[in-house]
Enzyme design. Structure first.
Site, short mmCIF file in Angstrom:
data_model
loop_
_atom_site.label_atom_id
_atom_site.label_comp_id
_atom_site.label_asym_id
_atom_site.label_seq_id
_atom_site.Cartn_x
_atom_site.Cartn_y
_atom_site.Cartn_z
N ASP A 68 34.77 49.09 -36.12
CA ASP A 68 35.98 49.42 -35.36
C ASP A 68 36.86 48.18 -35.28
O ASP A 68 36.41 47.13 -34.82
CB ASP A 68 35.59 49.89 -33.95
CG ASP A 68 36.79 50.27 -33.12
OD1 ASP A 68 37.40 51.32 -33.41
OD2 ASP A 68 37.12 49.52 -32.18
N ASN A 76 50.15 47.42 -33.22
CA ASN A 76 51.20 48.40 -33.49
C ASN A 76 52.31 48.35 -32.44
O ASN A 76 53.49 48.39 -32.78
CB ASN A 76 50.61 49.82 -33.52
CG ASN A 76 49.84 50.12 -34.78
OD1 ASN A 76 50.08 49.52 -35.82
ND2 ASN A 76 48.90 51.04 -34.69
N HIS A 81 54.21 49.55 -36.54
CA HIS A 81 53.16 50.24 -37.30
C HIS A 81 53.01 49.70 -38.71
O HIS A 81 51.91 49.73 -39.27
CB HIS A 81 53.41 51.75 -37.31
CG HIS A 81 53.13 52.38 -36.00
ND1 HIS A 81 51.88 52.79 -35.63
CD2 HIS A 81 53.94 52.64 -34.94
CE1 HIS A 81 51.91 53.28 -34.40
NE2 HIS A 81 53.16 53.21 -33.96
N ASP A 85 49.54 48.67 -40.25
CA ASP A 85 49.05 49.10 -41.56
C ASP A 85 48.62 47.91 -42.40
O ASP A 85 47.58 47.94 -43.07
CB ASP A 85 50.12 49.89 -42.31
CG ASP A 85 50.37 51.27 -41.73
OD1 ASP A 85 49.59 51.71 -40.86
OD2 ASP A 85 51.36 51.91 -42.15
N ASP A 111 41.40 53.30 -36.99
CA ASP A 111 40.98 51.90 -37.12
C ASP A 111 39.48 51.77 -37.34
O ASP A 111 38.89 50.75 -37.03
CB ASP A 111 41.41 51.12 -35.87
CG ASP A 111 40.80 51.68 -34.59
OD1 ASP A 111 40.10 52.71 -34.65
OD2 ASP A 111 41.03 51.08 -33.52
N ARG A 131 27.69 38.75 -40.08
CA ARG A 131 28.52 37.98 -41.02
C ARG A 131 29.93 38.56 -41.10
O ARG A 131 30.92 37.83 -41.10
CB ARG A 131 27.86 37.96 -42.39
CG ARG A 131 28.60 37.17 -43.44
CD ARG A 131 27.85 37.11 -44.77
NE ARG A 131 27.28 38.36 -45.23
CZ ARG A 131 27.98 39.34 -45.81
NH1 ARG A 131 29.28 39.21 -45.98
NH2 ARG A 131 27.38 40.44 -46.22
#
Length: 183
Positions: A68, A76, A81, A85, A111, A131
């Protein structure tokens, strides 16, 4: 007047080739994300289904990471946005570069990303997750003159005999949320 047999066969072969190319393009559109160059949720679930089958057949351990991207809404809201992106594309590229070519990285939506780690035991999967968390946190994501910090939360689960793709993803998602609550 009818066409000679060879001409008709050549025309039909050409049409079959066009239809096969169109089918391949439709499959690509159905299974790949439109923003990042990765499989989408449907494509990842297809790879996960095959991964589960390999675990059952060969008994080799495999794991799934649920990733996540933290704070994308804030990126955003503050930077637009388009910048969000770009952050998704940037993180996707890092996740791919941090994995083996035999692993599958996919965008599950919004996301969230999934990573299928073939031939990975629990320790190596946990090390991979740690990692990747460090890699993303240590990377500079620049927007003009500003640097936006990026971070990810990752949940991990092992694939077990009898699992379904939905079950594996749900466990990995729950592990990710448990990790966020504990942090």
């Amino acid at each position: 007047m009818t066409e000679p047999k060879d001409t008709e066969i050549a025309r039909l072969r050409g049409r079959v080739a066009q239809l096969e190319a169109r089918c391949a393009e439709l499959d690509r559109l159905a299974h790949h994300d439109s923003l990042v160059p990765l499989p989408n949720r449907r494509g990842f679930l297809r790879a996960l289904e095959l991964g589960i089958a390999r675990v059952v057949r060969y008994g080799e351990p495999s794991a799934v990471l649920f990733v996540d991207l933290d704070g994308l809404k804030l990126v955003n809201d503050r930077h637009g946005h388009e910048t969000g992106d770009r952050a998704l594309i940037h993180v996707a590229a890092m996740l791919v570069s941090g994995e083996r070519s035999t692993d599958c990285v996919g965008r599950l939506g919004g996301d969230e990303f999934g990573i299928l780690l073939d031939h990975a035991d629990e320790q190596s999967a946990a090390e991979t997750a740690a990692r990747l968390v460090e890699m993303v946190a240590g990377e500079r994501f620049e927007i003009g003159a500003a640097t936006v910090p990026l971070s990810v939360a990752i949940g991990m689960t092992m694939i077990e005999a009898g699992d379904t793709p939905a079950c594996v993803l749900a466990r990995a998602d729950q592990a990710m949320y448990r990790g966020k609550v504990a942090a």
